[in-house]
Write a protein that holds these residues in place. Sequence first.
Motif, PDB file in Angstrom:
ATOM      1  N   ALA A  63     -23.984  35.409-103.763  1.00 36.44           N
ATOM      2  CA  ALA A  63     -25.043  35.918-104.628  1.00 36.44           C
ATOM      3  C   ALA A  63     -26.186  36.535-103.816  1.00 36.44           C
ATOM      4  O   ALA A  63     -26.849  37.471-104.275  1.00 36.44           O
ATOM      5  N   TRP A  64     -26.414  36.029-102.608  1.00 30.83           N
ATOM      6  CA  TRP A  64     -27.527  36.520-101.795  1.00 30.83           C
ATOM      7  C   TRP A  64     -27.133  37.654-100.853  1.00 30.83           C
ATOM      8  O   TRP A  64     -27.953  38.087-100.036  1.00 30.83           O
ATOM      9  N   VAL A  65     -25.918  38.179-100.952  1.00 32.66           N
ATOM     10  CA  VAL A  65     -25.494  39.291-100.089  1.00 32.66           C
ATOM     11  C   VAL A  65     -26.416  40.517-100.206  1.00 32.66           C
ATOM     12  O   VAL A  65     -26.769  41.112 -99.188  1.00 32.66           O
ATOM     13  N   PRO A  66     -26.859  40.931-101.408  1.00 35.49           N
ATOM     14  CA  PRO A  66     -27.773  42.079-101.460  1.00 35.49           C
ATOM     15  C   PRO A  66     -29.080  41.846-100.693  1.00 35.49           C
ATOM     16  O   PRO A  66     -29.611  42.770-100.075  1.00 35.49           O
ATOM     17  N   ALA A 115     -33.696  41.066 -88.929  1.00 32.69           N
ATOM     18  CA  ALA A 115     -32.316  41.507 -88.738  1.00 32.69           C
ATOM     19  C   ALA A 115     -31.375  40.319 -88.528  1.00 32.69           C
ATOM     20  O   ALA A 115     -30.276  40.282 -89.084  1.00 32.69           O
ATOM     21  N   LEU A 116     -31.802  39.341 -87.753  1.00 36.14           N
ATOM     22  CA  LEU A 116     -30.961  38.169 -87.517  1.00 36.14           C
ATOM     23  C   LEU A 116     -30.768  37.349 -88.794  1.00 36.14           C
ATOM     24  O   LEU A 116     -29.672  36.839 -89.047  1.00 36.14           O
ATOM     25  N   ALA A 117     -31.811  37.233 -89.605  1.00 37.52           N
ATOM     26  CA  ALA A 117     -31.686  36.513 -90.881  1.00 37.52           C
ATOM     27  C   ALA A 117     -30.702  37.231 -91.805  1.00 37.52           C
ATOM     28  O   ALA A 117     -29.847  36.605 -92.445  1.00 37.52           O
ATOM     29  N   GLY A 118     -30.798  38.557 -91.881  1.00 38.39           N
ATOM     30  CA  GLY A 118     -29.870  39.330 -92.706  1.00 38.39           C
ATOM     31  C   GLY A 118     -28.441  39.231 -92.200  1.00 38.39           C
ATOM     32  O   GLY A 118     -27.497  39.049 -92.980  1.00 38.39           O
ATOM     33  N   ALA A 119     -28.266  39.325 -90.895  1.00 33.77           N
ATOM     34  CA  ALA A 119     -26.928  39.227 -90.317  1.00 33.77           C
ATOM     35  C   ALA A 119     -26.340  37.838 -90.524  1.00 33.77           C
ATOM     36  O   ALA A 119     -25.139  37.700 -90.816  1.00 33.77           O
ATOM     37  N   ALA A 120     -27.159  36.800 -90.382  1.00 34.56           N
ATOM     38  CA  ALA A 120     -26.675  35.431 -90.599  1.00 34.56           C
ATOM     39  C   ALA A 120     -26.248  35.228 -92.049  1.00 34.56           C
ATOM     40  O   ALA A 120     -25.223  34.590 -92.324  1.00 34.56           O
ATOM     41  N   LEU A 121     -27.012  35.774 -92.976  1.00 36.74           N
ATOM     42  CA  LEU A 121     -26.667  35.657 -94.391  1.00 36.74           C
ATOM     43  C   LEU A 121     -25.363  36.376 -94.703  1.00 36.74           C
ATOM     44  O   LEU A 121     -24.486  35.843 -95.395  1.00 36.74           O
ATOM     45  N   LEU A 122     -25.199  37.577 -94.184  1.00 34.43           N
ATOM     46  CA  LEU A 122     -23.960  38.326 -94.414  1.00 34.43           C
ATOM     47  C   LEU A 122     -22.763  37.672 -93.725  1.00 34.43           C
ATOM     48  O   LEU A 122     -21.668  37.620 -94.289  1.00 34.43           O
ATOM     49  N   ALA A 123     -22.962  37.152 -92.516  1.00 31.53           N
ATOM     50  CA  ALA A 123     -21.872  36.475 -91.807  1.00 31.53           C
ATOM     51  C   ALA A 123     -21.479  35.192 -92.551  1.00 31.53           C
ATOM     52  O   ALA A 123     -20.282  34.885 -92.667  1.00 31.53           O
ATOM     53  N   GLY A 124     -22.455  34.462 -93.045  1.00 33.67           N
ATOM     54  CA  GLY A 124     -22.150  33.252 -93.819  1.00 33.67           C
ATOM     55  C   GLY A 124     -21.345  33.561 -95.058  1.00 33.67           C
ATOM     56  O   GLY A 124     -20.395  32.857 -95.395  1.00 33.67           O
ATOM     57  N   ALA A 125     -21.725  34.640 -95.743  1.00 38.67           N
ATOM     58  CA  ALA A 125     -20.968  35.049 -96.928  1.00 38.67           C
ATOM     59  C   ALA A 125     -19.558  35.498 -96.566  1.00 38.67           C
ATOM     60  O   ALA A 125     -18.590  35.198 -97.268  1.00 38.67           O
ATOM     61  N   PHE A 126     -19.429  36.184 -95.456  1.00 38.89           N
ATOM     62  CA  PHE A 126     -18.105  36.634 -94.998  1.00 38.89           C
ATOM     63  C   PHE A 126     -17.200  35.456 -94.714  1.00 38.89           C
ATOM     64  O   PHE A 126     -16.043  35.426 -95.128  1.00 38.89           O
ATOM     65  N   PHE A 127     -17.719  34.457 -94.012  1.00 40.95           N
ATOM     66  CA  PHE A 127     -16.891  33.305 -93.656  1.00 40.95           C
ATOM     67  C   PHE A 127     -16.683  32.356 -94.836  1.00 40.95           C
ATOM     68  O   PHE A 127     -15.761  31.546 -94.813  1.00 40.95           O
ATOM     69  N   ALA A 128     -17.501  32.475 -95.869  1.00 36.30           N
ATOM     70  CA  ALA A 128     -17.307  31.651 -97.072  1.00 36.30           C
ATOM     71  C   ALA A 128     -16.151  32.167 -97.912  1.00 36.30           C
ATOM     72  O   ALA A 128     -15.666  31.450 -98.787  1.00 36.30           O
ATOM     73  N   LEU A 129     -15.735  33.406 -97.689  1.00 34.68           N
ATOM     74  CA  LEU A 129     -14.614  33.963 -98.443  1.00 34.68           C
ATOM     75  C   LEU A 129     -13.371  33.214 -98.084  1.00 34.68           C
ATOM     76  O   LEU A 129     -12.444  33.059 -98.745  1.00 34.68           O
TER      77      LEU A 129
END
Length: 156
Positions: A113-116, A142-156
């Motif tokens: 949900a927080w990917v955007p 940038a690191l916070a955004g990348a961490a959020l996107l990486a977390g979402a990627f690995f949650a898949l």
Amino acid sequence: MKPSSSQLALSVGRRVAMACVAALLLAAGFWTSWGTAQHVLLSKGREHGTLSVTECGDTACTGTYDPEGPVGPRAGAPIERSVAVKKGRDYEVVLKPGTGELVRAGSSGALLAWVPLGGALLLAAPVVGGGLRMTRTAWATALAGAALLAGAFFAL
């Protein structure tokens, strides 16, 4: 040499404009994310259940929704199609109140949900670093955004 008043006004105007652009990016990312995240994060009192995806179309996937409690399963419940939803799998879901639409629940649903917002943080980082000349804040953004996107990627 002391800067002239026009140079000072131009510098202040540039900073204000860049701050407005960064704020607009972050506000848009938050608002877009909150539309789904509120149902996942504030799910107390909402209908929970399991969705077994049976078919996927262009924009939505449907399947059998089995809510918790005495209510029986019902077919044809829609969930937004994304890379996180695949045919033949079961997902924990929450029903959006007032609609028949389902959203993924749990930690993976919250991250998705927080990917955007994660994308907005990445987009805002160069604006903060280059336009506002705040390099440490830009790196943190940038690191916070990348961490959020990486977390979402690995949650898949």
